[in-house]
Design a protein around this motif. Structure first.
Motif, PDB file in Angstrom:
ATOM      1  N   ALA A  53       0.257   8.271   2.112  1.00 40.15           N
ATOM      2  CA  ALA A  53      -0.148   6.874   2.751  1.00 40.15           C
ATOM      3  C   ALA A  53      -1.457   6.620   2.622  1.00 40.15           C
ATOM      4  O   ALA A  53      -2.369   7.327   3.249  1.00 40.15           O
ATOM      5  CB  ALA A  53       0.795   6.732   3.961  1.00 40.15           C
ATOM      6  N   ALA A  54      -1.664   5.372   2.268  1.00 38.27           N
ATOM      7  CA  ALA A  54      -3.133   5.044   2.380  1.00 38.27           C
ATOM      8  C   ALA A  54      -3.138   3.411   2.252  1.00 38.27           C
ATOM      9  O   ALA A  54      -2.052   2.847   2.142  1.00 38.27           O
ATOM     10  CB  ALA A  54      -3.821   5.380   0.877  1.00 38.27           C
ATOM     11  N   GLY A  55      -4.149   2.937   2.821  1.00 39.45           N
ATOM     12  CA  GLY A  55      -4.439   1.383   2.992  1.00 39.45           C
ATOM     13  C   GLY A  55      -5.497   1.214   3.995  1.00 39.45           C
ATOM     14  O   GLY A  55      -6.595   0.599   3.884  1.00 39.45           O
ATOM     15  N   ALA A  56      -5.694   1.900   5.325  1.00 38.95           N
ATOM     16  CA  ALA A  56      -6.542   2.080   6.163  1.00 38.95           C
ATOM     17  C   ALA A  56      -7.744   2.960   5.321  1.00 38.95           C
ATOM     18  O   ALA A  56      -6.890   4.173   4.927  1.00 38.95           O
ATOM     19  CB  ALA A  56      -6.408   2.721   7.426  1.00 38.95           C
ATOM     20  N   HIS A  94       0.797  -1.163  -0.050  1.00 35.26           N
ATOM     21  CA  HIS A  94       0.181   0.016  -0.174  1.00 35.26           C
ATOM     22  C   HIS A  94       1.074   1.077   0.005  1.00 35.26           C
ATOM     23  O   HIS A  94       2.093   1.125   0.540  1.00 35.26           O
ATOM     24  CB  HIS A  94      -0.960  -0.176   1.068  1.00 35.26           C
ATOM     25  CG  HIS A  94      -2.082  -0.982   1.058  1.00 35.26           C
ATOM     26  ND1 HIS A  94      -1.764  -2.409   1.509  1.00 35.26           N
ATOM     27  CD2 HIS A  94      -3.257  -0.951   0.684  1.00 35.26           C
ATOM     28  CE1 HIS A  94      -2.959  -3.083   1.309  1.00 35.26           C
ATOM     29  NE2 HIS A  94      -3.666  -2.455   0.819  1.00 35.26           N
TER      30      HIS A  94
END
Lengths: 290, 281
Positions: free
Chosen positions: B119-122, B107
């Motif tokens: 930043a991403a993922g959640a 991610h």
């Protein structure tokens, strides 16, 4: 510098910043996850955002947002939270967060500050703004005696010895620093010389000062307005266990929730007093000399 | 409206096929990752990176660049593919995706991958982050714009709507959000997991300028972006109707390919389909 707020700007006084700089405070409502991510976006575009609200909302409610959007990104976001710990008082356990130091010190790249009084809180603002990277700073709502002087130096990562001593060391943070000094005065009457350390930076931990205290005094009492689970007691204990193990006693909230009451009543009921620190010192000395 | 040439459209279509081939190869090589949602967002990302965004691959942190924020972080294969094809890093590096010591994390990670902006993922944090960027752009009287791509699964997340309120409060007209409306999230159809409709009306109720388009039609994508640029005083939400797994027949609209890579046999089939498409240009 910009400030983001979450419907608490009056009670935590960031409204004063807005009076001076009306275009630089963003009121984002009761939406703390959004507030933290907005701060991260502002930081990514070069601003130095201070996100300020009550500790329970600025740490626990937003934990994964801080983790992913602030710390993992290593962005220049300063989270300054008031109303930490039991001394929020009558609002009760929902608002008395005693776990935020534990949460924040577990996040990689996070600097964690707990100033002892008003002058030190001001220095934390300046120092946090001057350093690059994420910062979490927590302080209490209650009035606290001033134990540091405006002229005292302040460096993130350095613990300050407020009183020298050779029989035992009392390490406190936040409102408990004043109680450590009070306890040291009581111990002095018993001819016990107690060193007092103001641990206003919880992370990164000042290992040298803690190690020296362990070696030179042979016993440590920690005091925090926070749970003893993963708070400063735990941080100091792991540091000394790795370097120079000595007996340690931890004064703090004993893995329980608080309740409504006046600040002083709560500190007394939950054992966050100078008397308990003195008892801790006696206990440490007994174990050391056994 | 600005004339959009046949040549431009043909070029974008061809580039999108190239990106889809990368997505299939990267996720196959990793034997993990999220091809379905990468393929559905592919044409939006292609239009942005190969026609709209003012970015400089030789200077990824150029202060005046447009910002692209991928809120649906699991779709990063399409982002990495676009960045590589745009020249931010070598195309060969795509095969390190999800491997140890790679700059291409499972991610998105800020600061590691040239060109990655968040930043991403959640899920559900990207639109708020974009609000912060757009506020900064306005404070500094800059012309750069912010484009955020969200998944439709992310419409479940409360923070998405916190961000929607903040963006309209501040009238952030330099912010454009694309909602990749492929109708499928990890465990099933969005309307079964958590019904979203009426979705356009929701965004309208939050005081956004709302457009609904076919997210695989480049003319509609470019027209929507142009309309967003013309819109003053309000952010624009583009609800892009898309197909999960778009471009490979056996992957289209299949829940499985949200988070599953192709097998060796499927890889061959998928690439053969995409290459046939490429040859037709």
């Amino acid at each position: 510098m910009v400030v983001v707020g979450a419907d608490t700007t009056e009670s935590i006084k960031t409204i004063e910043f807005a009076k001076a700089f009306p275009d630089r405070l963003f009121q984002l409502g009761i939406a703390e996850p959004n507030m933290i991510s907005v701060a991260a976006g502002l930081a990514a575009a070069g601003k130095i955002p201070f996100a300020a609200t009550y500790s329970v909302f600025g740490s626990a409610h937003t934990y994964n947002v801080i983790r992913q959007n602030v710390a993992y990104t290593n962005l220049n976001v300063k989270i300054f939270c008031s109303h930490a710990g039991l001394t929020v008082g009558p609002d009760g356990a929902t608002h008395q967060i005693n776990e935020d130091i534990a949460l924040m010190r577990g996040i990689p790249r996070m600097t964690v500050l707990v100033p002892a009084d008003g002058p030190e809180t001001a220095k934390c603002v300046d120092a946090a703004g001057a350093m690059k990277g994420p910062v979490y700073c927590r302080f209490s709502r209650t009035n606290v005696p001033t134990v540091t002087a405006a002229g005292d130096g302040f460096t993130i990562g350095m613990a300050r010895v407020l009183r020298d001593g050779f029989d035992v060391t009392l390490i406190g943070c936040g409102i408990m620093v004043a109680r450590c000094l009070e306890a040291a005065a009581t111990l002095e009457k018993e001819r016990i010389s107690a060193r007092v350390i103001n641990l206003s930076t919880v992370k990164p931990l000042d290992l040298a000062t803690i190690d020296r205290a362990a070696r030179e005094t042979g016993g440590i009492v920690t005091a925090e307005e926070h749970t003893v689970v993963h708070g400063i007691g735990a941080a100091v204990a792991s540091a000394i266990a790795a370097n120079h193990p000595v007996p340690i006693a931890m004064v703090g909230v004993q893995d329980v929730f608080g309740e409504s009451g006046e600040a002083e009543e709560l500190l007394h009921k939950y054992g966050l007093t100078a008397e308990k620190i003195v008892e801790g010192a006696h206990d440490v000395l007994k174990r050391r000399d056994r | 409206m600005v004339e959009v040439s046949e040549q431009l459209i043909a070029g974008l279509k061809k580039k999108a096929v190239t990106l889809r081939k990368h997505i299939i190869r990267m996720t196959h090589n990793a034997q993990s990752g999220h091809p379905g949602g990468s393929m559905s967002a592919c044409d939006i990302v292609t239009a942005l990176y190969f026609h709209v965004l003012r970015v400089d691959p030789s200077n990824p942190t150029w202060p005046d660049r447009d910002r692209f924020v991928l809120s649906k972080g699991h779709a990063c294969p399409v982002w990495y593919a676009a960045l590589a094809e745009r020249g931010f890093f070598p195309v060969e590096e795509l095969m390190t995706f999800r491997k140890l010591n790679s700059r291409l994390q499972g991610h998105p990670e800020l600061g590691t991958t040239p060109g990655v902006e968040n930043a991403a993922g959640a899920e559900g944090q990207g639109l708020s982050f974009s609000v912060g960027l757009a506020l900064a752009s306005r404070m500094d009287h800059k012309a750069w714009r912010t484009y955020c791509v969200l998944g439709d699964g992310e419409q479940d997340v409360g923070q998405t709507w916190e961000a929607a309120m903040a963006a309209s409060k501040y009238g952030l007209d330099s912010l454009t959000a694309f909602i990749d409306r492929n109708g499928i999230q990890q465990e099933g159809r969005t309307e079964d997991i958590m019904p979203l409709e009426p979705l356009a009306e929701k965004w309208e109720a939050f005081n956004w300028h709302v457009l609904t388009i076919d997210g695989h039609d480049f003319r509609q994508i470019l027209a929507a972006i142009e309309e967003a640029h013309r819109t003053r005083g309000r952010p624009t939400a583009v609800i892009a109707r898309t197909v999960k797994g778009k471009g490979v027949s056996f992957m289209e609209n299949k829940i499985k390919y949200h988070g599953a890579a192709t097998s060796d046999d499927e890889l061959k089939l998928a690439l053969a389909e995409l290459e046939a498409m490429e040859a037709a240009f």
